[in-house]
Design a protein around this motif. Structure first.
Motif, PDB file in Angstrom:
ATOM      1  N   TYR A  22      -2.812   5.462 -17.174  1.00 19.56           N
ATOM      2  CA  TYR A  22      -2.059   5.205 -15.941  1.00 19.56           C
ATOM      3  C   TYR A  22      -1.680   3.732 -15.931  1.00 19.56           C
ATOM      4  N   GLY A  23      -0.387   3.465 -15.835  1.00 13.14           N
ATOM      5  CA  GLY A  23       0.075   2.072 -15.854  1.00 13.14           C
ATOM      6  C   GLY A  23      -0.032   1.425 -14.495  1.00 13.14           C
ATOM      7  N   PHE A  24      -0.701   0.284 -14.439  1.00 16.58           N
ATOM      8  CA  PHE A  24      -0.836  -0.430 -13.160  1.00 16.58           C
ATOM      9  C   PHE A  24       0.490  -1.083 -12.774  1.00 16.58           C
ATOM     10  N   PHE A  25       0.757  -1.074 -11.461  1.00 13.13           N
ATOM     11  CA  PHE A  25       1.916  -1.795 -10.960  1.00 13.13           C
ATOM     12  C   PHE A  25       1.483  -3.182 -10.485  1.00 13.13           C
ATOM     13  N   ASN A  59      -3.709  -5.594  -6.514  1.00 11.78           N
ATOM     14  CA  ASN A  59      -2.569  -5.872  -5.625  1.00 11.78           C
ATOM     15  C   ASN A  59      -3.022  -6.537  -4.331  1.00 11.78           C
ATOM     16  N   ARG A  66       4.256   5.508  -5.611  1.00 14.02           N
ATOM     17  CA  ARG A  66       4.264   5.464  -7.080  1.00 14.02           C
ATOM     18  C   ARG A  66       3.245   6.443  -7.659  1.00 14.02           C
ATOM     19  N   GLU A  71      -6.215  -0.694  -9.183  1.00 12.07           N
ATOM     20  CA  GLU A  71      -4.832  -1.159  -9.002  1.00 12.07           C
ATOM     21  C   GLU A  71      -4.642  -1.723  -7.584  1.00 12.07           C
ATOM     22  N   VAL A  72      -5.202  -1.021  -6.603  1.00 17.16           N
ATOM     23  CA  VAL A  72      -5.100  -1.477  -5.212  1.00 17.16           C
ATOM     24  C   VAL A  72      -5.828  -2.819  -5.050  1.00 17.16           C
ATOM     25  N   ASN A  89      11.322  -2.313  -7.028  1.00 18.25           N
ATOM     26  CA  ASN A  89      10.218  -2.834  -7.852  1.00 18.25           C
ATOM     27  C   ASN A  89       9.470  -1.729  -8.589  1.00 18.25           C
ATOM     28  N   THR A 133       6.039  -5.132 -17.115  1.00 19.96           N
ATOM     29  CA  THR A 133       5.965  -4.027 -18.079  1.00 19.96           C
ATOM     30  C   THR A 133       4.789  -4.180 -19.051  1.00 19.96           C
ATOM     31  N   LYS A 155      -6.330  -3.864   1.871  1.00 20.76           N
ATOM     32  CA  LYS A 155      -5.723  -2.891   0.948  1.00 20.76           C
ATOM     33  C   LYS A 155      -6.723  -1.779   0.584  1.00 20.76           C
ATOM     34  N   ASP A 189       1.849  -2.855 -17.290  1.00 22.31           N
ATOM     35  CA  ASP A 189       2.058  -1.411 -17.152  1.00 22.31           C
ATOM     36  C   ASP A 189       1.712  -0.702 -18.468  1.00 22.31           C
ATOM     37  N   ASP A 233       4.474 -11.595  -7.617  1.00 24.84           N
ATOM     38  CA  ASP A 233       3.102 -11.869  -7.178  1.00 24.84           C
ATOM     39  C   ASP A 233       2.357 -12.712  -8.219  1.00 24.84           C
ATOM     40  N   SER A 252       0.832  -1.213   0.000  1.00 20.09           N
ATOM     41  CA  SER A 252       0.000   0.000   0.000  1.00 20.09           C
ATOM     42  C   SER A 252       0.861   1.256   0.000  1.00 20.09           C
ATOM     43  N   ASP A 297       3.522  -6.748  -9.444  1.00 19.78           N
ATOM     44  CA  ASP A 297       4.842  -7.346  -9.257  1.00 19.78           C
ATOM     45  C   ASP A 297       4.877  -8.727  -9.928  1.00 19.78           C
ATOM     46  N   GLY A 312       9.697  -7.527  -9.678  1.00 19.74           N
ATOM     47  CA  GLY A 312       9.562  -6.143 -10.119  1.00 19.74           C
ATOM     48  C   GLY A 312       8.389  -5.940 -11.062  1.00 19.74           C
ATOM     49  N   LEU A 313       8.307  -4.730 -11.586  1.00 23.39           N
ATOM     50  CA  LEU A 313       7.182  -4.282 -12.414  1.00 23.39           C
ATOM     51  C   LEU A 313       6.981  -5.164 -13.646  1.00 23.39           C
TER      52      LEU A 313
END
Lengths: 427, 328
Positions: free
Chosen positions: B167-170, B14, A214, B10-11, A239, B155, B285, B158, B175, A208, B172, B152-153
């Motif tokens: 807006y690019g989502f993150f 995640n 970001r 996005e939240v 990341n 891509t 989250k 994203d 995950d 979060s 991982d 990591g991201l």
């Protein structure tokens, strides 16, 4: 027969106990539990320096050092138990190595007349020696750290942070909240926008907070973390591709343990420090000769030169120098805790002294006084080189903003004096 | 789409991913509880021990080296090899099977028919023993775990979301891998318990020890098997969490993340652990995103338990737990 048994028992106790003339120091360490990876190097450095003094110099002023180590597991209750169980041993000073334990020991140790040295942690306003007679936090405290971080950012931005965004990612505890008040004052003074991102203990899950970073795109991120929180935060920053050179941790977020798990991604990460790192100092040759190679190292000897080992060694060096000062002041080699306190209050560290000790450029010069138990707060910035796997000191020791910190320390110390019914003054 | 809705999406995603990681830990608890009625307090430490062993074997670290060096005055630390991750995982699994046998042989078989609280206390003792044993065996320093998992991201996600929403989502990559692994793990575990002889025996033991014994099921074998499977799940959880933070002793605290998942999903359901994990992950989250800023943040730890308590009040056995009806 009964008398013989009693005599034998007394003899055994006397033989097992340290000679009363020994200088007893205590190390409240944590070699077990979730924070052991950080507790071990500090405890090793602290112990190895005293071993060096015993082996090379025969102790301090001719008196051998007796180091008592007590395991706290970084747990406040256990830390208090350690204090209670060791204070009768003639302990000259306590280095609690935990802000929580320090807060608990402030009234207890003050009442018992035993000084406490919370080096770079604990209650910031203990800098005011007129209120906190027996508590010392030289050479730097958290507010010094916060101020120096902002001063460094000012220097990076042509002395202008107006309109910049600074985020503080902090351990959601008394320790992590320490810099907030200072940063709020500094944000008013310099016009930067401060956002606060608490992370609950232990900090293994920070998605979060880093998603918010970001989205908000702060220009700089400061971190007051500890343990696993540091490693996760640095990995999350990697990341989300946050520029590592804009990410600065307090000294408790600046050990090799914090950056190594993130590998090359951690390259460029910065941290504050009040001492140097590495083993490229003459003293370390003596540590190798008299301690490590002699098989007398406190640990495996594999931590020598790391940030936390050096911090433990530096803490022991400051304790030894305070003991020497006390011996000179009171013309006695065997010290009492009250005399040790006097030595701490009159401690002066100069570059000449550091060079003579085999540690040139290792730490800042400072002078302790009754009014100032915290030194000058001089703090440097180091940067991680992932390729070479080492920290590089990229600034000199920087002085904090005394105009902002002075009133904050005075106000907090005054509040504590009222609460604890203390009449401020010099002993 | 408004910015808030985009960010919330996005939240949400995640949160689902975080939930999968919680579920991975919860699965180990469920397996042992389902088969033996034991709430295994040591599950978090098992994940730590498995990860420590994996890194130790991969890096060729000599176990108990500090102890050996202290006793014999030697200076040995490494065998000098670096094993491939797959081989190290197989060898680590062997160690976990050995551990399962030892747990059963030295502890559990002596406690058959004891009260659940006695068994629970035995696992507390086991947890602290294993923590100390792991420290002695592999040392307390933080170890980097690299089994070649992408991190990591992502891509592609994203870029795709950036083109769609501006807006690019993150997300991982780790995950995403964890989600695939968890899905496979659940499928294998469900198939194992439903369609294999050993799986059916495990369920029989879970239903009634004595009845299972009377039809020739070996309690010892089943318990060793269950602890081995739980050890494998712990290894998977240890790899996923250890890759994020390095392998260190606070890894054992990931058990704290599994408790609300178990409360919500039930202690006896494998799908319950997954669904519970997803609900907790998304719930905490989204709460942090919408309500956290009003409360000063850091709401996730306690909100997960509040969410679990709310479910518990209305459904004490959890979402998928078996309702226990005792007739008198």
């Amino acid at each position: 027969m009964k008398m013989k048994l009693i005599s034998a028992a007394v003899a055994a106790i006397v033989a097992g106990a340290p000679a009363m003339a020994d200088l007893t120091f205590t190390s409240l360490s944590y070699r077990t539990g979730p924070y052991a990876a950080n507790g071990i190097p500090f405890a090793d450095g602290y112990a190895d320096y005293f071993t060096l003094l015993n082996e090379r110099d025969g102790g301090i002023g001719g008196e051998k050092v007796n180091l008592i180590e007590c395991e706290t597991g970084y747990n406040t209750e256990k830390g208090v138990e350690c204090y209670e169980s060791t204070k009768g041993s003639g302990a000259l000073v306590y280095q609690p190595l935990s802000t929580g334990i320090t807060y608990q020991l402030i009234p207890k140790a003050t009442a018992d007349g035993i000084p406490v040295h919370s080096m770079g942690y604990g209650r910031t306003s203990a800098k005011n020696g007129e209120v906190f007679n027996g508590i010392f936090n030289y050479p730097a405290n958290y507010w010094d750290g916060a101020s120096v971080a902002i001063k460094y950012l000012l220097s990076e931005n042509g002395d202008n942070l107006s309109g910049k965004k600074v985020a503080l990612v902090y351990h959601n505890s008394a320790y992590g909240k320490e810099p907030i008040r200072t940063l709020e004052e500094l944000s008013k003074k310099h016009g930067f926008e401060l956002s606060l991102l608490p992370v609950d203990h232990p900090g293994q899950e920070q998605k979060s907070q880093w998603l918010q970073i970001r989205r908000d795109k702060p220009d700089y991120v400061l971190m007051w973390g500890w343990g696993v929180m540091n490693q996760v935060a640095i990995q999350e920053a990697v990341n989300i591709r946050y520029p590592m050179e804009n990410f600065i941790g307090i000294w408790w977020s600046g050990s090799e343990n914090d950056v190594l798990p993130a590998g090359d991604g951690a390259n460029g990460y910065k941290a504050l420090t009040f001492h140097n790192t590495g083993s490229d100092f003459p003293l370390f040759a003596d540590i190798a000769k008299y301690v490590k190679d002699a098989g007398k190292a406190a640990g495996a000897g594999d931590q020598i030169g790391t940030a936390l080992y050096n911090r433990g060694l530096y803490a022991a060096m400051l304790a030894a120098e305070a003991a020497k000062t006390a011996q000179a002041m009171h013309s006695t080699a065997a010290l009492t805790p009250a005399q040790m306190r006097d030595g701490m209050e009159n401690l002066e560290i100069t570059e000449e002294k550091m060079t003579a000790l085999g540690l040139p450029g290792f730490g800042p010069s400072f002078k302790v006084s009754c009014q100032n138990h915290g030194g000058d707060g001089l703090t440097a910035v180091v940067q991680w080189d992932a390729g070479a796997k080492k920290w590089n000191k990229i600034t000199d020791f920087i002085a904090p903003d005394a105009d902002v910190l002075g009133p904050l320390v005075a106000a907090d110390a005054e509040a504590y004096a009222k609460e604890a019914n203390i009449t401020p003054g010099c002993k | 789409m408004s910015d808030t809705l985009i960010y919330a999406t996005e939240v949400f995603i995640n949160g689902l991913m975080a939930g999968v990681l919680y579920a991975l830990v919860a699965l180990g608890f469920v397996l042992i509880y389902k088969a033996s009625g034991i709430f295994n307090y040591a599950q978090g430490v098992m994940a730590l021990f498995a990860a420590l062993t994996l890194v130790g074997i991969m890096d060729g670290q000599v176990p108990f080296s500090h102890l050996i060096n202290a006793i014999f005055g030697t200076d040995i630390h490494h065998f000098g090899w670096h094993l491939p991750a797959v081989l190290a995982i197989i060898l680590t699994m062997g160690v976990m099977i050995l551990l399962a046998w030892a747990v059963n042989h030295f502890i559990m078989r002596h406690l058959v028919n004891q009260e659940p609280i006695i068994l629970f206390m035995a696992t507390i003792g086991l947890a602290y023993f294993m923590e100390g044993f792991g420290d002695l065996m592999w040392g307390a320093d933080i170890k980097k775990l690299d089994v070649g998992l992408p991190m990591g991201l992502n891509t592609w996600i994203d870029d795709t979301t950036y083109n769609a929403f501006g807006y690019g989502f993150f997300i991982d990559n780790l995950d995403i891998v964890a989600t695939i692994v968890a899905a496979l793990l659940v499928a294998v575990l469900v198939a194992f318990s439903q369609y294999t002889k050993q799986g059916r025996a495990m369920r029989a033991v879970a239903d009634d020890h004595q009845a299972a014994l009377s039809v020739g099921v070996s309690l010892n074998f089943i318990w060793v098997m269950v602890w081995s499977v739980a050890g494998f799940v712990a290894l998977v959880a240890g790899i996923m969490w250890g890759a994020k933070s390095g392998v260190q002793f606070s890894l054992s605290l990931i058990a704290l993340k599994a408790l609300p998942v178990l409360m919500l999903g039930g202690f006896t359901s494998i799908p319950g652990a997954i669904v519970g994990g997803l609900i907790i992950g998304v719930g905490e989250k989204l709460f942090e995103f919408f309500v956290g800023p009003m409360l000063g943040g850091a709401t996730e730890n306690w909100f997960a338990y509040v969410l679990a308590l709310i479910f518990l009040v209305f459904r004490p056995q959890g979402l998928f737990g078996e309702k226990i009806i005792e007739r008198v």
